[in-house]
Design a protein around this motif. Sequence first.
Motif, PDB file in Angstrom:
ATOM      1  N   ALA A  39      23.631  45.569 -18.491  1.00  0.00           N
ATOM      2  CA  ALA A  39      23.655  46.561 -19.589  1.00  0.00           C
ATOM      3  C   ALA A  39      23.534  47.982 -19.068  1.00  0.00           C
ATOM      4  N   PRO A  40      24.091  48.932 -19.686  1.00  0.00           N
ATOM      5  CA  PRO A  40      24.099  50.186 -19.288  1.00  0.00           C
ATOM      6  C   PRO A  40      23.098  50.847 -19.168  1.00  0.00           C
ATOM      7  N   GLY A  41      22.698  51.661 -18.284  1.00  0.00           N
ATOM      8  CA  GLY A  41      21.722  52.885 -18.197  1.00  0.00           C
ATOM      9  C   GLY A  41      21.964  53.869 -19.446  1.00  0.00           C
ATOM     10  N   ILE A  42      23.124  54.386 -19.937  1.00  0.00           N
ATOM     11  CA  ILE A  42      23.308  55.142 -20.838  1.00  0.00           C
ATOM     12  C   ILE A  42      24.531  54.886 -21.635  1.00  0.00           C
ATOM     13  N   VAL A  43      24.438  54.643 -22.860  1.00  0.00           N
ATOM     14  CA  VAL A  43      25.464  54.134 -23.868  1.00  0.00           C
ATOM     15  C   VAL A  43      25.738  55.286 -25.088  1.00  0.00           C
ATOM     16  N   LEU A  52      27.251  54.427 -18.800  1.00  0.00           N
ATOM     17  CA  LEU A  52      27.241  54.865 -17.527  1.00  0.00           C
ATOM     18  C   LEU A  52      26.051  53.819 -17.002  1.00  0.00           C
ATOM     19  N   SER A  53      26.357  53.055 -16.074  1.00  0.00           N
ATOM     20  CA  SER A  53      25.643  51.896 -15.640  1.00  0.00           C
ATOM     21  C   SER A  53      24.463  52.178 -14.975  1.00  0.00           C
ATOM     22  N   ALA A  54      23.379  51.606 -15.041  1.00  0.00           N
ATOM     23  CA  ALA A  54      21.931  51.522 -14.178  1.00  0.00           C
ATOM     24  C   ALA A  54      21.817  50.493 -13.424  1.00  0.00           C
ATOM     25  N   PHE A 108      35.768  59.033 -14.112  1.00  0.00           N
ATOM     26  CA  PHE A 108      36.091  58.486 -15.227  1.00  0.00           C
ATOM     27  C   PHE A 108      37.114  57.841 -15.448  1.00  0.00           C
ATOM     28  N   PRO A 109      37.000  56.669 -16.056  1.00  0.00           N
ATOM     29  CA  PRO A 109      38.136  55.648 -16.128  1.00  0.00           C
ATOM     30  C   PRO A 109      39.394  56.189 -16.960  1.00  0.00           C
ATOM     31  N   TYR A 155      25.211  63.732 -20.303  1.00  0.00           N
ATOM     32  CA  TYR A 155      23.774  63.638 -20.642  1.00  0.00           C
ATOM     33  C   TYR A 155      23.038  63.312 -19.446  1.00  0.00           C
ATOM     34  N   ALA A 156      23.581  62.489 -18.339  1.00  0.00           N
ATOM     35  CA  ALA A 156      22.688  62.154 -17.135  1.00  0.00           C
ATOM     36  C   ALA A 156      22.353  63.441 -16.335  1.00  0.00           C
TER      37      ALA A 156
END
Length: 639
Positions: A73-77, A61-63, A101-102, A114-115
Motif C-alpha cells: 500500500a502507498p504511504g500517500i495516495v 508515493l510508496s511508504a 516521476f513516472p 505533500y511529502a
Amino acid sequence: MCRIFGSFATATTESELAVVSARQRHGGPDAQGLCVGPDWSLGCDRLAVTDPDGGRQPYRLSAGPEAHGIPGAPGIVAVFNGELYNHHELRRRLAGRGHTFPDRCDGTLLPALYAEYGLGFAEHLEGMYAVALLDLRDRARLVLATDDLGMKPLYHHQAPDGAVHFASELPALLAFDGVPVDPRPEALDEYLTTRACMGERTALRGIAVLPPGTTAVAVGRDGLRTHHRRAFATHTEPDRRDLRTPGAGLRRTLRREVHRLARADRPVCVVTSGGLDSGLVTALAAEQARVAGSLPVHSYHLTYRGRWPHSEHGYARAVARRCGTVHHQVEAEPARFPSLLQRTVRHLGQPNADPITLSSLVLYEAIGRAGFAVTLTGDGADEFFGGYDRVRAAVAAPPGSDWAEPYVEALAAVPRSLRERLYTPEFHTLLRERQATADRIVAGLRADATRNQLDQRRQKHQRHMCERRARLDALTRFETTRRLPGYHLRRTDHLSMAAGVEARLPFCQPAVTAWSSALPVAGREGKRALYAAGRGLLPDSVLRRSKQPFTLPVAAMLGPGQPLLDLARDVLTPARLRADGRLSSRHVSTLLDRQTRRPAPGTATAVWALLVHQLWQEQLAELASGSPGHGGVPEQAAA
C-alpha cells in the motif's frame, strides 16, 4: 481534468463505488482508477488532457512494502480534478529534492509535494483544482483542497459517526450508502432570491461544498475540519506606469495568460459569444496559434434554429473573421429543449435559474463531439471588472441612500413582491423563523461596507471616496467569493465536463484579477480598461455594441405554442405544488396564464425558475429511489 470521489472512516464496497463513478463518468471518459483500503477509498474518472498516455490515478508515493496492513500500500495516495499551470516549475523543484516521476502529468507530483510541504502543499499550486489525498504513513488522515476561486467544486457529506464521503458531482455523492437525500426547505427561497444556492451549503441538508481556497482534514472518526482557508491568490499589482494606460497593460497581462492556457496536449478551441470578454480571449488565442506556427484556432458560437430576438451570431462571425479562426455556428433545436432541460438539470445537481445553462450544455456537447478536450471561455470578466449594471448602480447611489436592497433585488429570479405572493402561509412562517435570504444578504453587505469604510478612513483615504470604495469592495467580495463560485463556476464545471470538455478561464487567473483591485473606483473603469484592451484586436462593431448576456431568449421560448411553456404547464400542476406545500398553486397558475397571454422577460424568468426547481425535485426523488436512469453515461443531445 477528472471526476474524483472517495470515502474515509467507513468501509465502502467496490460495487457501491462503481455506482458513484457511473453517475459522473461523463466527466472522465478516458480512464478509471480506484484504490480501496479497509476504511477508506479514493477513485477517479479521468479526462486525459495533460500527458494523456501517463497520469494514471490514483497517484501514489510508496511508504514501503507494508502500510496499514495492506501489502504494497502507498504511504500517500491522491486523486485530482483540474489543471496545474505551474507543474513544470514544481516538478523541477521537487526533482531537485530527489523525487522522481513516472510521467509528465501535472497531478503526478501531488504526493511528493505533500511529502515536502505537508498541509501547506496547496499554497504552491497555481491553477484550478480539487484534490483528495490520503496520508497513510502514520495515523490515517484525509486531506481535501480546492483552488482559490472554487473553479473545481468538491461536494462532501459527514455522517454523525464521523464517516466522510465526497465527489465532484452531487448526484454521484448521493450514490454512497449513508448519504441522505434530504432537501433543505428554505433553499427554495435562497434559489429564487439569488438564482442558485451560493456559499458552502447546498440545497440538501448535510451536504456541503468545500469553500474556495480551503484545505480540510479528517483524522480517524473526528470528522472533516477546516485546516486552512487561503485568501484569494495575491499577485504583484500592475505597475503604476501601466495604470496610466490601463488598456495596454491589461492586454499584455491577459495575452500572457491566454497564451499560457491555450497550450495543451489535447486539441484546444475557444467559445465566442460575440461579446467583448470572449472576443478578447478569442483574439489572443488566435494570436498564440500564429506565434506558435500551429493550425488556426477553432471558435464555437451557439445560436438557435429559427428566428429569435437578440441573436449574436453576426457579432461572433465578425470576431472570427477579424481573428482568423475556423468558426463553427452551433444551432440548437428548440423542439428538443424539454428533454435537453431535463438533462441539464440532472447534470447541475442543484437548481440554477439561468437559462444559459441549457445553451451551455448544447455548446459544450458540440465542442466535445468535434474532438476538442479543452476550450477557453470569457467567464469571470464581469465579476472582476465591474461588468454588471447592478454593481455600478449600487456604487453610484447617493451617500446615505439604500444601495444594498436594490442590488439584491437585481439578483433575483423572482422579485420579492412576487415571491411573497407565491409562498404559502406555512412557508412564510418557516422563513420568518430562519430569516429570509434577501434580508440576510442585505445585512451582510451593509456590515461589510461599514467595516471597509472605517478601514479606509483609518488609512486617510479621501473622505468623499470612502463610501463608494467601501461599497465596491463589499460588492466585489460578494460577487467573487459567493456568487461567482456558486452561480457561475459550478455550472461551467458541471456542464463542460458533462460533455467531457475542460473549460479554462483566463479572466480568473491571479495576474488578471489583480487589475480589478488596482483600477480606480469609478463604476465603469474596469470595463473601460477591457474595451481599451480590445482596440485593434476586435471589430469596432463589437466594441461599440451594448452588453448582452450569452443566454436563451427565454421570454420568446416560453411563449404560447412553444414546447418549453407546454412543459412548464405539465410540470407545475396544482397537485404537484400542493404536495410540496411551499408554493401556492393558485398563484403559480396565475403566473403561467400571464405568460401565456402576454409573454414578458420578468414573468418568463420566474416561470423558468419554478420549472427548473420542480424538475430538480422530481429528479431528486428518482435518485432517492435508486432509479437506474441516473447511472451511466447520459445520451448526447443533438444540437
